[in-house]
Enzyme design. Sequence first.
Site, PDB file in Angstrom:
ATOM      1  CG  HIS A 201     -57.258 -27.398  16.512  1.00 40.35           C
ATOM      2  ND1 HIS A 201     -56.458 -27.193  15.424  1.00 40.35           N
ATOM      3  CD2 HIS A 201     -57.389 -26.199  17.105  1.00 40.35           C
ATOM      4  CE1 HIS A 201     -56.100 -25.922  15.362  1.00 40.35           C
ATOM      5  NE2 HIS A 201     -56.656 -25.297  16.385  1.00 40.35           N
TER       6      HIS A 201
ATOM      7  CG  ASP B   4     -54.768 -29.515  13.417  1.00 40.48           C
ATOM      8  OD1 ASP B   4     -54.123 -28.516  13.069  1.00 40.48           O
ATOM      9  OD2 ASP B   4     -55.837 -29.431  14.045  1.00 40.48           O
TER      10      ASP B   4
END
Length: 443
Positions: free
Chosen positions: A18, A116
């Site tokens: 990520h 994110d």
Amino acid sequence: MSTSQLHIALLAFPFGSHATPLLSLVQKLSPFLPSNTLFSFFNTSQSNTSIFSKSSKPQNIKIYNVWDGIIETNGTTPIGREAIELFIKATPSNFEKVMKEAEEESGVKFSCILSDAFLWFSSKLAEKMNVPWIALWTAGSGSLSVHLYTDLIRSNKETLSTIPGFSSTLRISDMPPEVVAENLEGPMPSMLYNMALNLHKATAVVLNSFEELDPVINNDLESKLRKVLNIGPLVLQSSKKIDLDVNSDESGCIFWLEKQKEKSVVYLSFGTVTTLPPNEIVAVAEALEAKRVPFLWSLRENGVKILPKGFLERTKEFGKIVSWAPQLEILAHCSVGVFVTHCGWNSILEGISYGVPMICRPFFGDQKLNSRMVESVWQIGLQIDGGSFAKSGTMSALDTFFNEDKGKVLRQNVEGLKERALEAVKSDGSSTKNFKNLMELVK
Ligand code: UDP
């Protein structure tokens, strides 16, 4: 405290792959913003160490460590799901604390939060600070869509085929487990559900994908979110040009590939987190050995130990195993004929970007959905028979690519998508336009 200078808060989710795409995005944005723009990158210390050891960082980016939620007890460090859950429980206060320090230290208020998408609480932080929230969804449009349809999917499991853009072969078993979890109260399901409920508040949702890959899904996302900006594939952007130089080839993979025939090699890799179960490592090894097909396998030390006795010796003429592979360089090499993958989004997009068809063995998260898209929607690969590697299923999957016409069709299809991806990142392409749009929002 100054408000005239741009100060962008970057909030990373520190697991799997990520944090790296968030960093790639900053690196891509940085040259186009005023030279005094500040970037503060918030991530756990472990993830910061890992991503910044692999990548050079722009000078104007400052790295901050946020608490990972782990209280030192008897010396055993939580890993896997336990570590993820502890981290989620520590949010948002772990981020807020360090973000405050970053503002005080720099004397510049944040002008934007780029996080994110998992870190949905960024929406609240941005609202409090009165700045835009831009969310980065590090996976594909399909998995974003099914999260947004969580309520519908949970209320009526027959509705899958009515979700725009998926073929009628989509099954409940392809869903990310958090969408269909028995209850939504656990840390992961609740984080993703809250994300689905809050994402419409984001000024924009940025995806590392390209519009032409999933046009119907994208249109549908655009009807639900304020702005959807596909800016990928990031790996095809100019600053990331592939270096196929054998002199910088520490693992020897490129040197080895140079000696193989065009499109003859099977490349196997299962990402940064997944380890194949021992019986599947053995099944794959037996299939490769029986077919005597050239193979390049990214397999960590603990996996090598499980290989059948004498395998390395018996296959040394046609196989190579490395503990970490330069995946982009490998996929870009003309000798590679098929990519055996766990279907992590980065791997899927990299396979598409370099036109390599895939054999899919998905494990968790969005991987089953990605695998279904590969097989049924894009038709650029196939899922392994029975969902896991057995010797015969693996041999027949390899046959598809090396001995059957079907393999040629799958390869043509992925080469077609590769062309569309290349178009998207050209100066007048859709991803380039979306990137310019993103720049304006950040400014
Ligand atoms: N990767 C690599 N070498 C390896 C294994 C993986 O470079 O030997 C890279 C791969 O190119 C991709 C990332 O690691 O960019 C894996 O990301 P993905 O989303 O596919 O899977 P995850 O690690 O999140 O499960």
